[in-house]
Scaffold this motif. Structure first.
Motif, PDB file in Angstrom:
ATOM      1  N   ASP A 384       0.813  -1.213   0.000  1.00 18.53           N
ATOM      2  CA  ASP A 384       0.000   0.000   0.000  1.00 18.53           C
ATOM      3  C   ASP A 384       0.846   1.262   0.000  1.00 18.53           C
ATOM      4  O   ASP A 384       0.371   2.329  -0.363  1.00 18.53           O
ATOM      5  CB  ASP A 384      -0.926   0.019   1.220  1.00 18.53           C
ATOM      6  N   VAL A 392      -5.983  12.961   0.524  1.00 16.68           N
ATOM      7  CA  VAL A 392      -6.438  12.146   1.651  1.00 16.68           C
ATOM      8  C   VAL A 392      -5.293  11.982   2.645  1.00 16.68           C
ATOM      9  O   VAL A 392      -4.158  11.676   2.269  1.00 16.68           O
ATOM     10  CB  VAL A 392      -6.933  10.765   1.178  1.00 16.68           C
ATOM     11  N   SER A 394      -4.381   9.561   5.606  1.00 12.45           N
ATOM     12  CA  SER A 394      -4.819   8.262   6.118  1.00 12.45           C
ATOM     13  C   SER A 394      -4.348   8.046   7.551  1.00 12.45           C
ATOM     14  O   SER A 394      -3.178   8.256   7.876  1.00 12.45           O
ATOM     15  CB  SER A 394      -4.283   7.142   5.227  1.00 12.45           C
ATOM     16  N   SER A 396      -4.271   4.888   9.733  1.00 18.70           N
ATOM     17  CA  SER A 396      -4.445   3.438   9.782  1.00 18.70           C
ATOM     18  C   SER A 396      -3.288   2.819  10.543  1.00 18.70           C
ATOM     19  O   SER A 396      -2.273   3.472  10.807  1.00 18.70           O
ATOM     20  CB  SER A 396      -4.512   2.856   8.364  1.00 18.70           C
ATOM     21  N   ASN A 399       0.369   2.954   9.397  1.00 20.88           N
ATOM     22  CA  ASN A 399       1.107   4.211   9.557  1.00 20.88           C
ATOM     23  C   ASN A 399       1.973   4.110  10.809  1.00 20.88           C
ATOM     24  O   ASN A 399       1.464   3.846  11.897  1.00 20.88           O
ATOM     25  CB  ASN A 399       0.123   5.378   9.677  1.00 20.88           C
ATOM     26  N   SER A 445      -8.990   9.950   6.281  1.00 19.56           N
ATOM     27  CA  SER A 445      -9.529   8.594   6.115  1.00 19.56           C
ATOM     28  C   SER A 445      -9.141   7.767   7.348  1.00 19.56           C
ATOM     29  O   SER A 445      -7.970   7.436   7.534  1.00 19.56           O
ATOM     30  CB  SER A 445      -8.990   7.954   4.840  1.00 19.56           C
ATOM     31  N   TYR A 446     -10.136   7.451   8.162  1.00 19.83           N
ATOM     32  CA  TYR A 446      -9.901   6.662   9.387  1.00 19.83           C
ATOM     33  C   TYR A 446     -10.160   5.193   9.045  1.00 19.83           C
ATOM     34  O   TYR A 446     -11.261   4.821   8.609  1.00 19.83           O
ATOM     35  CB  TYR A 446     -10.833   7.141  10.498  1.00 19.83           C
ATOM     36  N   VAL A 447      -9.141   4.348   9.241  1.00 25.49           N
ATOM     37  CA  VAL A 447      -9.198   2.972   8.751  1.00 25.49           C
ATOM     38  C   VAL A 447      -8.974   1.987   9.901  1.00 25.49           C
ATOM     39  O   VAL A 447      -7.983   2.079  10.632  1.00 25.49           O
ATOM     40  CB  VAL A 447      -8.139   2.728   7.654  1.00 25.49           C
ATOM     41  N   SER A 474     -13.007   1.917   6.034  1.00 25.55           N
ATOM     42  CA  SER A 474     -12.614   3.313   6.198  1.00 25.55           C
ATOM     43  C   SER A 474     -13.839   4.200   6.359  1.00 25.55           C
ATOM     44  O   SER A 474     -14.905   3.922   5.793  1.00 25.55           O
ATOM     45  CB  SER A 474     -11.790   3.774   5.000  1.00 25.55           C
ATOM     46  N   THR A 476     -14.543   8.480   6.168  1.00 26.89           N
ATOM     47  CA  THR A 476     -13.925   9.734   5.746  1.00 26.89           C
ATOM     48  C   THR A 476     -14.498  10.899   6.545  1.00 26.89           C
ATOM     49  O   THR A 476     -15.722  11.029   6.692  1.00 26.89           O
ATOM     50  CB  THR A 476     -14.156   9.975   4.249  1.00 26.89           C
TER      51      THR A 476
END
Length: 538
Positions: A384, A392, A394, A396, A399, A445-447, A474, A476
């Motif tokens: 990814d 965006v 992210s 997640s 990260n 973007s919360y994943v 996800s 948003t």
């Protein structure tokens, strides 16, 4: 010394011998309609009486399952003479209990004193070396003059509905059909039996005729099947079995079905008297995970955020797990990673989670993800990372600046092909001014991500199939726009009205509105003149 004598009663001691033989006529055949025997007896001894009354008894018994069952008997009273042999002939017709020589028939002869009370003074005492009984097979065994049968039994066991190399897929629900062939290539085999050993949890669907099953020993049941007797040379006997495999668990690797054959004779080559069939088990089981967010998009205004204020959102991430394949799954676990911190800022928390499988709840606990899940996450993170989204930001677990909370859910068993599980996670998300600035005002973007792992059975799954085990959901959060002050809105409205007045006044001065009135007057005047001309003509 005394002059008296004492007389004691005594009985003579004699040696008795009795012999039994078949009569040399057509009744010698093993399938004759009657049996004929001759029992001969003789006695001698010191001071033996000249005659001796005896009873001669003939008893016929069936040998079944190596046990004797009395079918018929006959007793005769006869008188023996000293040192002379006397013979009695017995003709015994076959009855329903003695049929077609299916089982060996044994005949026994016994001789005893002719008086009911053996202590009678006319009953001599038998010498210990007397032979008062004799026995033999009731018919010829067709095994030579010695009547000792040397058999050569061979056995084979096969199945016509197993896959290649005797493989069976657990959970298919198919019964296994076995064919057992017992062949004799030498002299007749009497009382042949097949001993079939079936390990648990395999069971017989139906017990074949002439078979019986013994109580289980060491988790193995023994079924004994009595074959046709005698099994003659170059003849084969077939046994068909149907096995119920529904209780086989997915952890089983193989089961061995054993068969041993024996008979009443001596075996020429005992090495081929046993055979086995090994059934190898295959597993067709996997899981697939899908997911959705209940509420995909949320927005905020800049005015709602400052250094002391933040905005909260509450949403659900729903994971669903579907069973693939026909083999039951005894144990599985779901690992879920939920971002809770970004750098030093708390961004979210799990307020509630609820898991169920086929309507039954399962437990979840906070702990580390599995090694397998982490290795798969790492591969996903690497793949990814090559993809960038300019608009965006992210948040997640892939990260490195994000701290995640890990859930482990012991989902349990997927025993049916229609089994399905669900996990609903309620998340409290907090958007704050520092987070927005770190995101550079991009859409956030919360994943969350989840990995489903099959624990039992142990299934080897390649990386491509493992993709079915992984899911990301996800949500948003985006900026809705800047807030415009009310005074500016009021001034803009006044400015618009003033512009409109100026435009109207300019058009008036230019005669725009007068021209319209002049055209309307000309039109009205024309219509009036036309009306007057029509009235004059009339």
């Amino acid at each position: 010394m005394s002059s008296h004598a004492v007389l004691l009663p005594s009985r003579p001691i004699i040696k008795v011998t009795v012999n039994l033989r078949r009569l040399a006529n057509s009744s010698l055949s093993f399938n004759s309609t009657h049996l004929a025997f001759e029992a001969c007896a003789k006695y001698n001894g010191a001071y033996a009486p000249d005659t001796f009354d005896v009873t001669i008894s003939i008893v016929l018994t069936d040998i079944l399952w190596h046990k004797l069952y009395t079918n018929t008997s006959e007793t005769r009273l006869s008188t023996l003479h000293l040192n002379k042999r006397r013979c009695e002939k017995f003709y015994v017709p076959r009855n329903d209990l003695i049929n077609e020589a299916a089982n060996p028939i044994q005949v026994n002869v016994n001789i005893a004193c002719g008086y009911p009370d053996s202590s009678h003074n006319k009953c001599p005492m038998f010498h210990p070396k007397s032979k008062t009984t004799d026995s033999m097979q009731a018919y010829a065994r067709d095994c030579g003059s010695d009547e000792l049968c040397i058999t050569d039994l061979k056995v084979s066991i096969t199945s016509n509905n197993l896959s290649r190399n005797n493989r069976y897929t657990i959970g298919s629900g198919i019964n296994v059909y076995l064919t057992i062939l017992v062949e004799n290539t030498n002299e007749p085999a009497y009382l042949p039996e097949a001993h079939i050993f079936i390990p648990e949890p395999i069971t017989l669907v139906k017990q074949p005729p002439s078979c019986k099953t013994l109580p289980q020993v060491d988790k193995t049941s023994e079924t004994i099947c009595l074959l046709v007797s005698p099994l003659r040379e170059n003849h084969t006997y077939k046994i068909l079995l149907e096995l119920d495999m529904n209780s086989i668990e997915s952890t089983e690797k193989l089961k061995e079905i054993k068969v041993d054959v024996i008979s009443d004779g001596d075996e020429k080559n005992p090495d081929d008297n046993n055979q086995s069939l090994i059934i190898y088990f295959d597993v067709d089981a996997d899981l697939r995970i899908i997911g959705e967010s209940q509420g995909h998009h949320y927005g905020y205004l800049e005015s709602e955020l400052d250094e002391t204020h933040l905005k909260k959102f509450n949403f659900h991430h729903i994971y669903e797990i579907e069973k693939l394949g026909i083999t039951p799954i005894q144990e599985s676990a779901l690992f879920v990673n939920v971002p809770v911190r970004f750098q030093n800022f708390e961004i979210a928390s799990i307020s509630q989670f609820r898991g169920s499988i086929d309507g039954n709840k399962y437990n979840c606990t906070y702990e580390n993800a599995s090694v397998e899940a982490y290795s798969f996450y790492a591969s996903r993170s690497h793949s990814d990372s090559s993809t960038s989204f300019q608009d965006v930001f992210s948040i997640s677990c892939t990260n490195p600046h994000v701290t995640c909370q890990n859930l482990r859910c012991d989902v349990g068993s997927f025993l049916k092909t229609t089994s399905a599980a669900e996990l609903v996670i309620t998340i409290d998300f907090r958007i704050s001014d520092p987070i927005v600035k770190l995101a550079e005002w991009k859409n956030i973007s919360y994943v969350t991500q989840a990995y489903i792992e099959v624990i039992t059975p142990n299934v080897l799954i390649d990386m491509e199939d493992k993709a079915k085990h992984f899911m990301q959901i996800s949500t948003t959060i985006s900026r809705s726009g800047k807030v415009i002050p009310i005074l500016m809105i009021f001034l803009s409205l006044l400015f618009g009205i003033l512009i409109l007045i100026i435009v109207i006044w300019t058009l008036y001065k230019l005669g725009f509105f007068k021209r319209n009135r002049r055209e309307e007057m000309q039109t009205l005047k024309s219509m009036t003149e036309e009306s007057n001309e029509q009235e004059i003509k009339t």
